[in-house]
Scaffold this motif. Structure first.
Motif, PDB file in Angstrom:
ATOM      1  N   THR A 167      -1.365   7.573  -5.018  1.00  0.00           N
ATOM      2  CA  THR A 167      -0.019   7.214  -4.543  1.00  0.00           C
ATOM      3  C   THR A 167      -0.128   6.799  -3.086  1.00  0.00           C
ATOM      4  O   THR A 167       0.393   7.442  -2.181  1.00  0.00           O
ATOM      5  CB  THR A 167       0.946   8.407  -4.730  1.00  0.00           C
ATOM      6  OG1 THR A 167       0.841   8.887  -6.086  1.00  0.00           O
ATOM      7  CG2 THR A 167       2.394   8.000  -4.503  1.00  0.00           C
ATOM      8  N   LYS A 168      -0.856   5.708  -2.891  1.00  0.00           N
ATOM      9  CA  LYS A 168      -1.171   5.260  -1.536  1.00  0.00           C
ATOM     10  C   LYS A 168      -0.452   3.971  -1.143  1.00  0.00           C
ATOM     11  O   LYS A 168      -0.358   3.656   0.042  1.00  0.00           O
ATOM     12  CB  LYS A 168      -2.688   5.028  -1.422  1.00  0.00           C
ATOM     13  CG  LYS A 168      -3.539   6.245  -1.788  1.00  0.00           C
ATOM     14  CD  LYS A 168      -5.016   5.898  -1.777  1.00  0.00           C
ATOM     15  CE  LYS A 168      -5.884   7.068  -2.204  1.00  0.00           C
ATOM     16  NZ  LYS A 168      -7.322   6.717  -2.251  1.00  0.00           N
ATOM     17  N   GLY A 169       0.043   3.238  -2.120  1.00  0.00           N
ATOM     18  CA  GLY A 169       0.612   1.928  -1.843  1.00  0.00           C
ATOM     19  C   GLY A 169       2.098   1.974  -1.569  1.00  0.00           C
ATOM     20  O   GLY A 169       2.881   1.265  -2.187  1.00  0.00           O
ATOM     21  N   ASN A 170       2.514   2.831  -0.622  1.00  0.00           N
ATOM     22  CA  ASN A 170       3.946   2.986  -0.335  1.00  0.00           C
ATOM     23  C   ASN A 170       4.137   3.429   1.103  1.00  0.00           C
ATOM     24  O   ASN A 170       3.179   3.763   1.806  1.00  0.00           O
ATOM     25  CB  ASN A 170       4.559   4.021  -1.288  1.00  0.00           C
ATOM     26  CG  ASN A 170       3.985   5.402  -1.065  1.00  0.00           C
ATOM     27  OD1 ASN A 170       4.424   6.138  -0.170  1.00  0.00           O
ATOM     28  ND2 ASN A 170       2.989   5.784  -1.858  1.00  0.00           N
ATOM     29  N   ARG A 171       5.400   3.460   1.525  1.00  0.00           N
ATOM     30  CA  ARG A 171       5.738   3.976   2.854  1.00  0.00           C
ATOM     31  C   ARG A 171       6.659   5.189   2.737  1.00  0.00           C
ATOM     32  O   ARG A 171       7.414   5.513   3.644  1.00  0.00           O
ATOM     33  CB  ARG A 171       6.397   2.880   3.688  1.00  0.00           C
ATOM     34  CG  ARG A 171       5.458   1.712   3.999  1.00  0.00           C
ATOM     35  CD  ARG A 171       6.061   0.732   4.985  1.00  0.00           C
ATOM     36  NE  ARG A 171       5.092  -0.283   5.357  1.00  0.00           N
ATOM     37  CZ  ARG A 171       4.993  -1.464   4.767  1.00  0.00           C
ATOM     38  NH1 ARG A 171       5.819  -1.777   3.786  1.00  0.00           N
ATOM     39  NH2 ARG A 171       4.084  -2.332   5.157  1.00  0.00           N
ATOM     40  N   ILE A 172       6.563   5.874   1.597  1.00  0.00           N
ATOM     41  CA  ILE A 172       7.403   7.044   1.325  1.00  0.00           C
ATOM     42  C   ILE A 172       6.743   8.324   1.825  1.00  0.00           C
ATOM     43  O   ILE A 172       7.386   9.211   2.388  1.00  0.00           O
ATOM     44  CB  ILE A 172       7.708   7.159  -0.185  1.00  0.00           C
ATOM     45  CG1 ILE A 172       8.375   5.883  -0.694  1.00  0.00           C
ATOM     46  CG2 ILE A 172       8.563   8.373  -0.479  1.00  0.00           C
ATOM     47  CD1 ILE A 172       9.668   5.527   0.016  1.00  0.00           C
TER      48      ILE A 172
END
Length: 314
Positions: A167-172
């Protein structure tokens, strides 16, 4: 030792010819009598090899006992994106964590450390999965639909599920390591489990990380709305409570990026899942408060329509 298994499994998976059979062979070398199965699942964009492992507990259902069964699922699109990308990709970390946990649990059982309840582990091996557009970074696709993945991974016997996913492709959530989600059950996003927070603290030696969820994150793929990723997709196919275990980074890293696997983070995820399985089987870990959930149901009714594709599909 989880790290030892992780390194050996990584060597198997970081191969253009990686397969479920090679993983099965490795697991059977740990325990020749282990219940390990692998088989191809075909989809519109190719196929992948499912790998499923059942590990009986001392008082589990497989032994006609009463202890609950936990599912440890490694969710991903693929372990490789060949020919577009060379080598093992970040998206494969979910499979790596789940298979490392399976290997360690089999090794523990051989040494006499048998858990109280049964453990079911499932993931898949695809060294040449497709990619797909997604913001802020591209997603890994899958040769098989999410409905089919859920059908293979989410079995009826499960009383609770941990789903580990890159779950690395986010800015959460912007910290490297692992984090968990609130508990999701039949369309409800419930409070974060205090028991799981405690186990996470012990596994990492740090304050526990929790990543945010929106309602659309727990709806099925294919309904045309944005999803953080597929980490909570098993919740659309079961009545059991589901918690996501996210392997995270500070920066946004595409799932199709190679050279982006951090062994210590994947190892933490595997250890966290193992420790949760220990506590869950003995009744010392609860994913949600059953009384409070019942009260929510009496106040607001069922939310299981969120497990469907929406109007016209219910």
């Amino acid at each position: 030792m989880v790290l030892k298994h992780l390194m050996e499994i990584y060597d198997i998976l970081d191969d253009s010819r990686a397969s479920g059979e090679k993983v099965k062979k490795y697991l059977l070398e740990i325990d020749p009598n282990a219940d390990v199965e692998t088989y191809p699942v075909k989809g519109p964009k190719g196929y992948t090899d499912m790998v499923r492992v059942r590990i009986p507990g001392k008082n589990g259902k497989m032994s006609k006992g009463t202890a609950k069964t936990i599912g440890l699922l490694g969710r991903l699109g693929g372990i490789g994106a060949r020919p577009e990308v060379t080598g093992f990709v970040s998206d494969g970390d979910g499979a790596l964590a789940a298979l490392s946990a399976a290997a360690e649990l089999l090794s523990m059982a051989k040494k006499g450390d048998v858990l109280e309840g049964d453990v079911f582990l499932s993931t898949h091996v695809c060294p040449n999965a497709p990619t797909m557009p997604h913001k802020p970074v591209p997603f890994m696709g899958s040769p098989v639909s999410m409905v089919e993945m859920n059908r293979e991974e989410v079995i009826d016997d499960l009383d609770a599920i941990l789903c580990v996913d890159t779950t690395k492709g986010n800015r959460i959530y912007n910290k490297r390591g692992i984090a968990i989600s609130p508990t999701v059950k039949e369309g409800y996003i419930l409070r974060v489990s205090e028991d799981l927070l405690s186990i996470l603290e012990m596994a990492t030696g740090e304050l526990p990380g929790v990543f945010a969820l929106s309602t659309q994150d727990i709806t099925p793929y294919g309904n045309g709305v944005f999803h953080l990723n597929s980490i909570l997709q098993p919740s659309t196919a079961t009545k059991a409570p589901v918690v996501g275990v996210a392997i995270t980074t500070q920066t946004t890293v595409p799932g199709c990026a190679s050279g982006a696997t951090h062994f210590e983070d994947v190892e933490q995820a595997a250890r966290f899942m193992i420790e949760t399985a220990k506590a869950f089987g003995t009744g010392n870990c609860h994913f949600y408060d059953e009384e409070e959930y019942g009260h929510l149901m009496s106040l607001y009714g069922s939310m299981n329509h969120l497990q469907t594709l929406g109007k016209g599909s219910c």
